[in-house]
Scaffold this motif. Structure first.
Motif, PDB file in Angstrom:
ATOM      1  N   THR A  71       7.751  -6.309   0.192  1.00  0.00           N
ATOM      2  CA  THR A  71       7.252  -5.150  -0.541  1.00  0.00           C
ATOM      3  C   THR A  71       6.084  -4.561   0.249  1.00  0.00           C
ATOM      4  N   VAL A  72       6.120  -3.262   0.508  1.00  0.00           N
ATOM      5  CA  VAL A  72       5.074  -2.582   1.266  1.00  0.00           C
ATOM      6  C   VAL A  72       4.230  -1.739   0.313  1.00  0.00           C
ATOM      7  N   ASP A  73       2.918  -1.922   0.384  1.00  0.00           N
ATOM      8  CA  ASP A  73       1.957  -1.102  -0.362  1.00  0.00           C
ATOM      9  C   ASP A  73       2.267  -1.007  -1.859  1.00  0.00           C
ATOM     10  N   ASP A  74       2.575  -2.124  -2.470  1.00  0.00           N
ATOM     11  CA  ASP A  74       2.826  -2.184  -3.919  1.00  0.00           C
ATOM     12  C   ASP A  74       3.941  -1.254  -4.391  1.00  0.00           C
ATOM     13  N   ALA A  75       4.897  -0.973  -3.525  1.00  0.00           N
ATOM     14  CA  ALA A  75       6.032  -0.132  -3.921  1.00  0.00           C
ATOM     15  C   ALA A  75       6.740  -0.776  -5.117  1.00  0.00           C
ATOM     16  N   PRO A  93       1.476   5.752   7.473  1.00  0.00           N
ATOM     17  CA  PRO A  93       0.364   6.637   7.835  1.00  0.00           C
ATOM     18  C   PRO A  93      -0.873   5.820   8.214  1.00  0.00           C
ATOM     19  N   PRO A  94      -1.791   6.424   8.979  1.00  0.00           N
ATOM     20  CA  PRO A  94      -3.033   5.719   9.300  1.00  0.00           C
ATOM     21  C   PRO A  94      -3.757   5.311   8.025  1.00  0.00           C
ATOM     22  N   GLY A  95      -4.416   4.155   8.082  1.00  0.00           N
ATOM     23  CA  GLY A  95      -5.177   3.659   6.943  1.00  0.00           C
ATOM     24  C   GLY A  95      -4.778   2.246   6.592  1.00  0.00           C
ATOM     25  N   PRO A  96      -5.339   1.734   5.478  1.00  0.00           N
ATOM     26  CA  PRO A  96      -5.060   0.351   5.080  1.00  0.00           C
ATOM     27  C   PRO A  96      -3.680   0.225   4.432  1.00  0.00           C
ATOM     28  N   HIS A  97      -3.048  -0.904   4.674  1.00  0.00           N
ATOM     29  CA  HIS A  97      -1.736  -1.209   4.106  1.00  0.00           C
ATOM     30  C   HIS A  97      -1.677  -2.689   3.785  1.00  0.00           C
ATOM     31  N   LYS A  98      -0.710  -3.044   2.924  1.00  0.00           N
ATOM     32  CA  LYS A  98      -0.477  -4.459   2.678  1.00  0.00           C
ATOM     33  C   LYS A  98       1.022  -4.679   2.522  1.00  0.00           C
ATOM     34  N   VAL A  99       1.431  -5.848   2.987  1.00  0.00           N
ATOM     35  CA  VAL A  99       2.835  -6.249   2.907  1.00  0.00           C
ATOM     36  C   VAL A  99       2.887  -7.585   2.175  1.00  0.00           C
ATOM     37  N   LEU A 100       3.661  -7.613   1.093  1.00  0.00           N
ATOM     38  CA  LEU A 100       3.902  -8.842   0.340  1.00  0.00           C
ATOM     39  C   LEU A 100       5.212  -9.438   0.838  1.00  0.00           C
ATOM     40  N   VAL A 101       5.157 -10.666   1.326  1.00  0.00           N
ATOM     41  CA  VAL A 101       6.350 -11.382   1.780  1.00  0.00           C
ATOM     42  C   VAL A 101       6.564 -12.535   0.811  1.00  0.00           C
ATOM     43  N   GLN A 102       7.743 -12.578   0.191  1.00  0.00           N
ATOM     44  CA  GLN A 102       8.057 -13.621  -0.783  1.00  0.00           C
ATOM     45  C   GLN A 102       9.231 -14.448  -0.280  1.00  0.00           C
ATOM     46  N   LEU A 103       9.073 -15.750  -0.301  1.00  0.00           N
ATOM     47  CA  LEU A 103      10.152 -16.669   0.024  1.00  0.00           C
ATOM     48  C   LEU A 103      10.955 -16.891  -1.250  1.00  0.00           C
TER      49      LEU A 103
END
Length: 127
Positions: A71-75, A93-103
């Motif tokens: 999941t990218v950026d709380d999509a 886009p430029p700026g902060p991002h987060k990626v949630l990786v779930q097993l």
């Protein structure tokens, strides 16, 4: 060498009576690639093989198998991946991002998860 010699792991063709818990390790993206607008995220599963096999029948496979959800950026949506290859995300886009990786197990039940935070400093070039 005789079968069952000391120090050998159990043969992968027989069920294992008990397996240690599965877990997920995720690396931070490399800064040089982030500066080009590209997030390459390596991950690995411990005590679980990442394969593109899904469904309840796969719960009986031993050693255990599974896949990841990303999941990218709380999509409000995610995608499943069973390749075991690094995640390659571009076009952010430029700026902060987060990626949630779930097993996840073959029925999509989440076993472990990790979040990676990073900053894209410039818009990516040609890839």
């Amino acid at each position: 060498m005789a079968a069952g010699a000391a120090g050998w792991e159990p043969a992968p063709v027989v069920p294992l009576p008990s397996q240690p818990p599965a877990s997920l390790a995720v690396d931070a993206p490399l800064p040089d690639q982030l500066a080009m607008g590209l997030a390459v995220i390596r991950y690995r599963a411990e005590n679980l093989r990442i394969v593109p096999v899904y469904g309840p029948a796969a719960l009986d496979v031993s050693p255990r198998i599974g896949h990841i959800h990303v999941t990218v950026d709380d999509a409000p949506w995610h995608w499943a991946d069973g390749s075991g290859d690094p995640l390659i995300i571009q076009g952010l886009p430029p700026g902060p991002h987060k990626v949630l990786v779930q097993l996840a197990d073959p029925t999509h039940k989440v076993i472990d998860s990790k979040t990676v935070d990073f900053v894209i400093t410039v818009q990516g070039g040609h890839h």
